[in-house]
Design an enzyme around this catalytic site. Structure first.
Site, mmCIF file in Angstrom:
data_model
loop_
_atom_site.group_PDB
_atom_site.id
_atom_site.type_symbol
_atom_site.label_atom_id
_atom_site.label_comp_id
_atom_site.label_asym_id
_atom_site.label_seq_id
_atom_site.Cartn_x
_atom_site.Cartn_y
_atom_site.Cartn_z
ATOM 1 N N HIS A 274 -8.840 -4.262 0.375
ATOM 2 C CA HIS A 274 -7.547 -3.683 0.717
ATOM 3 C C HIS A 274 -6.901 -4.326 1.938
ATOM 4 C CE1 HIS A 274 -4.593 -0.560 0.017
ATOM 5 N NE2 HIS A 274 -4.561 -0.300 1.318
ATOM 6 N N SER B 183 0.828 -1.200 0.000
ATOM 7 C CA SER B 183 0.000 0.000 0.000
ATOM 8 C C SER B 183 0.869 1.258 0.000
ATOM 9 C CB SER B 183 -0.961 -0.048 1.190
ATOM 10 O OG SER B 183 -1.961 0.918 1.065
ATOM 11 N N ASP C 215 -10.906 -3.859 -4.211
ATOM 12 C CA ASP C 215 -10.256 -2.956 -3.260
ATOM 13 C C ASP C 215 -11.040 -1.647 -3.195
ATOM 14 O OD1 ASP C 215 -8.501 -1.176 -1.890
ATOM 15 O OD2 ASP C 215 -6.774 -2.374 -2.509
#
Length: 382
Positions: free
Chosen positions: A241, A147, A212
């Site tokens: 996510h 991320s 996501d």
């Protein structure tokens, strides 16, 4: 205006757990540092590292005696080492790698405040520790960016021409693009991964969930398309996510990737060594100008993937040539810190790999990690 915009972008990106999930304790007998509230492992070193920007960050190094490769893991936004401790141990066992994780400035028990520039200095300090303390060579290192962690991972990757590989887990195209579908790169944006990924010479694996809700699946897909050296991506259908580690395919695909990387010949040393001690990211523009520049959003797609078949090998073409720097400040290369130092001998054997991945999944569920959910939410609130 420019300063305010840049500051606002930075605020969107960094939300360390508050309070931190752990404390640092010092063993009275051995003097070793340990992370509190976790089951201690003798094969784990806890360290404090000084960065060139004045922070003292906490890092942990998981030793695996049978490993030939080392993963340098940059975690996501809403996590710290206390939450990642057991996951890092499990990944070390299942993937048969040494693994170093670290907390960004202002995260966990690391001092300072988080910023884009500090995360670059943080990963640099962690990599330097791998070289100097553990004797890890660039060509035996895999950078893993999750991320927001994809930002510092790619910034370091473009400075390491002999890097073994890169793994991007739910990566972002850039900070601004998480919130707005902009088609150009603005100077005040942060983590301009879209402009850096084509400069990475090593093989790249991209993992992203198709559902996501924080960083759209299109981010991972576009980054993969822009890679020079593609490996078969992992698009987890229905994955969001925060839960990709729960899918059995996650560890299976990582193991397949590590196995393929291990079969590649080690990259040869090149005369030009990377410079990892710069004060500014390689693609920063003049901070006094609010001009935009063309993005690589519609750049020509990279070469077709070469990892689609079970027995296919990664292409190693072009790995003997050093990549030319795109910025004048990278023209002077740093001397290699490799002094042929031997890795520390461990008398402790890593836990044997298990037959299933259930335990890792349980750990992910228990900590409830969610790494960059603040980005879109904060944008909405502003």
């Amino acid at each position: 205006m420019g300063t305010a915009t840049s500051s606002m972008a930075a605020k969107f990106a960094f939300f360390p757990p508050n309070p931190p999930s752990y404390n640092i304790i010092v063993d009275g007998a051995s003097g070793k540092m340990r992370i509190s509230d976790v089951n201690q492992s003798d094969n784990v070193d806890v360290l404090k590292l000084s960065t060139k920007r004045g922070s003292e960050i906490v890092a942990m190094y998981v030793k695996n005696q049978s490993a030939s490769l080392t993963v340098l893991y940059s975690h996501g936004n809403a996590a710290d080492l206390g939450q990642m401790y057991h996951i890092f141990n499990e990944l070390s066992v299942h993937l048969n790698v040494n693994l170093m994780g670290y907390d960004y400035s202002g995260y966990g028990q690391s001092s300072g405040k988080p910023s884009e520039q500090d995360t670059y200095a943080d990963i640099e300090a962690a990599y330097k520790c791998l070289e100097e303390t553990y004797g890890v060579k660039q060509e035996d290192t895999i950078l893993y960016g999750q991320s927001v962690g994809s930002g510092p991972a790619l910034e370091l990757a473009i400075r390491l021409p002999n890097l073994r590989a890169v793994i991007l887990h739910s990566p972002i195209l850039s900070g601004l693009r998480v919130m707005y579908p902009v088609k150009r790169t603005f100077w005040f944006d942060i983590y301009k991964n879209i402009d850096k990924i084509p400069l990475v010479d090593s093989p790249v694996l991209v993992i992203h969930g198709t559902e996501d809700e924080v960083v759209d699946f299109s981010h991972g897909k576009q980054l993969w398309e822009l890679c020079k050296e593609k490996y078969e991506p992992l698009w987890l259908k229905g994955g969001n996510h925060c839960n990709l580690e729960l899918y059995p395919e996650y560890l299976k695909h990582l193991r397949k990737f590590i196995s393929a990387i291990e079969k590649l010949p080690r990259p040869r040393n090149v005369s030009e060594q990377p410079k990892v001690q710069s004060d500014q990211p390689s693609n920063n523009a003049d901070p006094n100008k609010e001009k935009s520049r063309p993005s690589t959003d519609h750049r020509e797609k990279g070469r077709p993937s070469f990892g689609r078949r079970e027995k296919s090998r990664l292409s190693a073409s072009g790995r003997e040539k050093a990549r030319a720097s795109t910025d004048k400040r990278d023209q002077k290369s740093r001397k290699s810190l490799d002094r042929n130092m031997k890795a520390r001998n461990s008398t402790d054997h890593s836990e044997r790999a298990r037959n299933s991945f259930d335990r890792l999944g349980d750990m992910v569920r228990s900590v409830g990690l969610c790494n960059v959910d603040c980005l879109k939410q904060t944008a909405a609130e502003v």
